[in-house]
Design a protein around this motif. Structure first.
Motif, PDB file in Angstrom:
ATOM      1  N   MET A   1       0.845  -1.199   0.000  1.00  8.77           N
ATOM      2  CA  MET A   1       0.000   0.000   0.000  1.00  8.77           C
ATOM      3  C   MET A   1       0.879   1.246   0.000  1.00  8.77           C
ATOM      4  N   ALA A   2       0.498   2.242  -0.780  1.00 11.58           N
ATOM      5  CA  ALA A   2       1.285   3.460  -0.887  1.00 11.58           C
ATOM      6  C   ALA A   2       1.222   4.261   0.410  1.00 11.58           C
ATOM      7  N   VAL A   3       2.266   5.027   0.637  1.00 13.97           N
ATOM      8  CA  VAL A   3       2.300   5.921   1.789  1.00 13.97           C
ATOM      9  C   VAL A   3       1.272   7.034   1.591  1.00 13.97           C
ATOM     10  N   ASN A   4       0.569   7.374   2.666  1.00 16.39           N
ATOM     11  CA  ASN A   4      -0.459   8.420   2.594  1.00 16.39           C
ATOM     12  C   ASN A   4       0.185   9.766   2.946  1.00 16.39           C
ATOM     13  N   LEU A   5       0.623  10.464   1.911  1.00 16.02           N
ATOM     14  CA  LEU A   5       1.320  11.735   2.134  1.00 16.02           C
ATOM     15  C   LEU A   5       0.372  12.833   2.594  1.00 16.02           C
ATOM     16  N   THR A   6      -0.905  12.713   2.245  1.00 12.04           N
ATOM     17  CA  THR A   6      -1.885  13.693   2.734  1.00 12.04           C
ATOM     18  C   THR A   6      -1.993  13.609   4.248  1.00 12.04           C
ATOM     19  N   ASN A   7      -2.100  12.388   4.772  1.00 12.46           N
ATOM     20  CA  ASN A   7      -2.146  12.207   6.223  1.00 12.46           C
ATOM     21  C   ASN A   7      -0.838  12.642   6.875  1.00 12.46           C
ATOM     22  N   TYR A   8       0.265  12.378   6.201  1.00  6.42           N
ATOM     23  CA  TYR A   8       1.572  12.778   6.741  1.00  6.42           C
ATOM     24  C   TYR A   8       1.625  14.290   6.936  1.00  6.42           C
TER      25      TYR A   8
ATOM     26  N   ALA B   1      -2.928  13.136  23.090  1.00  4.30           N
ATOM     27  CA  ALA B   1      -1.588  13.048  23.678  1.00  4.30           C
ATOM     28  C   ALA B   1      -0.840  14.368  23.560  1.00  4.30           C
ATOM     29  N   LEU B   2      -0.954  15.016  22.410  1.00  2.00           N
ATOM     30  CA  LEU B   2      -0.296  16.311  22.226  1.00  2.00           C
ATOM     31  C   LEU B   2      -0.829  17.335  23.226  1.00  2.00           C
ATOM     32  N   GLU B   3      -2.138  17.345  23.391  1.00  4.29           N
ATOM     33  CA  GLU B   3      -2.750  18.298  24.331  1.00  4.29           C
ATOM     34  C   GLU B   3      -2.288  18.047  25.761  1.00  4.29           C
ATOM     35  N   GLU B   4      -1.912  16.795  26.066  1.00  2.00           N
ATOM     36  CA  GLU B   4      -1.509  16.443  27.426  1.00  2.00           C
ATOM     37  C   GLU B   4       0.010  16.425  27.605  1.00  2.00           C
ATOM     38  N   GLY B   5       0.755  16.890  26.589  1.00  2.16           N
ATOM     39  CA  GLY B   5       2.182  17.094  26.797  1.00  2.16           C
ATOM     40  C   GLY B   5       3.131  16.171  26.065  1.00  2.16           C
ATOM     41  N   SER B   6       2.631  15.367  25.134  1.00  7.02           N
ATOM     42  CA  SER B   6       3.522  14.472  24.394  1.00  7.02           C
ATOM     43  C   SER B   6       4.531  15.260  23.567  1.00  7.02           C
ATOM     44  N   THR B   7       5.767  14.751  23.519  1.00  6.48           N
ATOM     45  CA  THR B   7       6.793  15.338  22.649  1.00  6.48           C
ATOM     46  C   THR B   7       7.135  14.421  21.481  1.00  6.48           C
ATOM     47  N   LEU B   8       6.719  13.151  21.570  1.00  7.58           N
ATOM     48  CA  LEU B   8       6.957  12.170  20.519  1.00  7.58           C
ATOM     49  C   LEU B   8       5.688  11.359  20.325  1.00  7.58           C
ATOM     50  N   VAL B   9       5.104  11.402  19.125  1.00  7.06           N
ATOM     51  CA  VAL B   9       3.938  10.578  18.840  1.00  7.06           C
ATOM     52  C   VAL B   9       4.347   9.469  17.882  1.00  7.06           C
ATOM     53  N   ARG B  10       3.835   8.264  18.135  1.00  2.66           N
ATOM     54  CA  ARG B  10       4.207   7.075  17.382  1.00  2.66           C
ATOM     55  C   ARG B  10       3.050   6.709  16.455  1.00  2.66           C
ATOM     56  N   ILE B  11       3.185   7.022  15.178  1.00  2.00           N
ATOM     57  CA  ILE B  11       2.064   6.871  14.251  1.00  2.00           C
ATOM     58  C   ILE B  11       2.453   5.963  13.092  1.00  2.00           C
ATOM     59  N   GLY B  12       1.643   4.932  12.869  1.00  2.00           N
ATOM     60  CA  GLY B  12       1.908   3.999  11.782  1.00  2.00           C
ATOM     61  C   GLY B  12       0.802   3.912  10.761  1.00  2.00           C
ATOM     62  N   SER B  13      -0.379   3.431  11.191  1.00  2.00           N
ATOM     63  CA  SER B  13      -1.443   3.116  10.227  1.00  2.00           C
ATOM     64  C   SER B  13      -1.940   4.342   9.466  1.00  2.00           C
ATOM     65  N   LEU B  14      -1.942   5.506  10.078  1.00  2.00           N
ATOM     66  CA  LEU B  14      -2.354   6.718   9.355  1.00  2.00           C
ATOM     67  C   LEU B  14      -1.437   7.013   8.189  1.00  2.00           C
ATOM     68  N   LEU B  15      -0.187   6.610   8.306  1.00  2.00           N
ATOM     69  CA  LEU B  15       0.820   6.918   7.279  1.00  2.00           C
ATOM     70  C   LEU B  15       0.998   5.786   6.286  1.00  2.00           C
ATOM     71  N   PHE B  16       1.009   4.553   6.792  1.00  2.00           N
ATOM     72  CA  PHE B  16       1.358   3.403   5.978  1.00  2.00           C
ATOM     73  C   PHE B  16       0.181   2.479   5.654  1.00  2.00           C
ATOM     74  N   GLY B  17      -0.979   2.760   6.259  1.00  2.00           N
ATOM     75  CA  GLY B  17      -2.107   1.863   6.077  1.00  2.00           C
ATOM     76  C   GLY B  17      -2.076   0.727   7.078  1.00  2.00           C
ATOM     77  N   ALA B  18      -3.076  -0.120   7.025  1.00  2.00           N
ATOM     78  CA  ALA B  18      -3.184  -1.235   7.971  1.00  2.00           C
ATOM     79  C   ALA B  18      -2.012  -2.197   7.792  1.00  2.00           C
ATOM     80  N   ARG B  19      -1.653  -2.876   8.879  1.00  2.00           N
ATOM     81  CA  ARG B  19      -0.531  -3.807   8.825  1.00  2.00           C
ATOM     82  C   ARG B  19      -0.990  -5.201   8.415  1.00  2.00           C
TER      83      ARG B  19
END
Length: 223
Positions: free
Chosen positions: A1-8, A202-220
């Protein structure tokens, strides 16, 4: 599956006001997909499996920052120590000591995050508050690791209020630990929390690093 650059691009826009960074979770995804996201500007990628991470590191650009975000076994640290940028899930003094040992062999200092159990599921790894404090009290004399902050995974639930409470709890713990063990330094400032379904909370509560996969690469595909 192609990378979702719009979501990125959407995720990057969400991160900017919080000065947070994206860890693109590329586990099970081919090197070509990682390269496509690299070409769009992404430099931090997260992997869960040692062998897969080592293979990809050998195929892809050398300025990628590889973050190990899975449960790391002590006997496998040596394989990633030459290049790993950060280990997100340190949940024991034994593992921290092994990372220090292997980092020293490679003439490196490796950033580490201590994983705290904040979810209701018993299956998730992590330290409780007492174990966290005990680890930190015994973590002196490890010059080749830098304890950079905390990491946690919220409960797998549709109750977003609960997810927010768990993230808020982790942020409060980070502040307390920084005040107790890292006063006068600026090393203990990272907070790795938030994934594809809850990263905005998470961002609103102070995260400095978010770990995101499926939004970018699609389902595993684990087949």
């Amino acid at each position: 599956m192609a990378v979702n650059l719009t979501n990125y691009r959407h995720v990057q826009e969400k991160l900017q006001p919080f000065h947070a960074q994206l860890v693109a979770v590329s586990k099970t995804k081919p090197a070509g997909s990682i390269q496509a996201l690299y070409d769009a500007g992404q430099r931090i990628f997260g992997e869960n499996y040692v062998q897969e991470m080592v293979e990809k590191e050998g195929l892809l650009p050398k300025d990628i920052q590889w973050h190990f975000i899975g449960h790391l076994q002590s006997n496998k640290v040596k394989y990633i120590a030459p290049f790993v940028s950060m280990v997100h899930g340190v949940d024991s003094l034994k593992l921290l000591q092994e990372i220090n040992k292997q980092a020293a062999k490679n003439g490196r200092v490796i950033d580490c995050l201590l994983q705290v159990h904040i979810a209701t599921e018993e299956t998730k790894f992590g330290l409780n508050e007492a174990e966290l404090n005990a680890l930190l009290e015994n973590a002196a004399g490890l010059p080749n690791v830098r304890i950079a902050g905390l990491m946690g995974m919220a409960s797998n639930t549709d109750d977003l209020a609960q997810v927010r409470r768990e993230f808020r709890q982790l942020k409060a713990l980070q502040v307390a630990v920084a005040d107790r063990f890292f006063k006068g330094t600026d090393t203990f400032r990272e907070l790795s929390m938030g994934m594809s379904g809850d990263f905005e909370i998470a961002l609103e509560e102070g995260s400095t690093l978010v770990r995101i996969g499926s939004l970018l690469f699609g389902a595993r595909n684990y087949a």
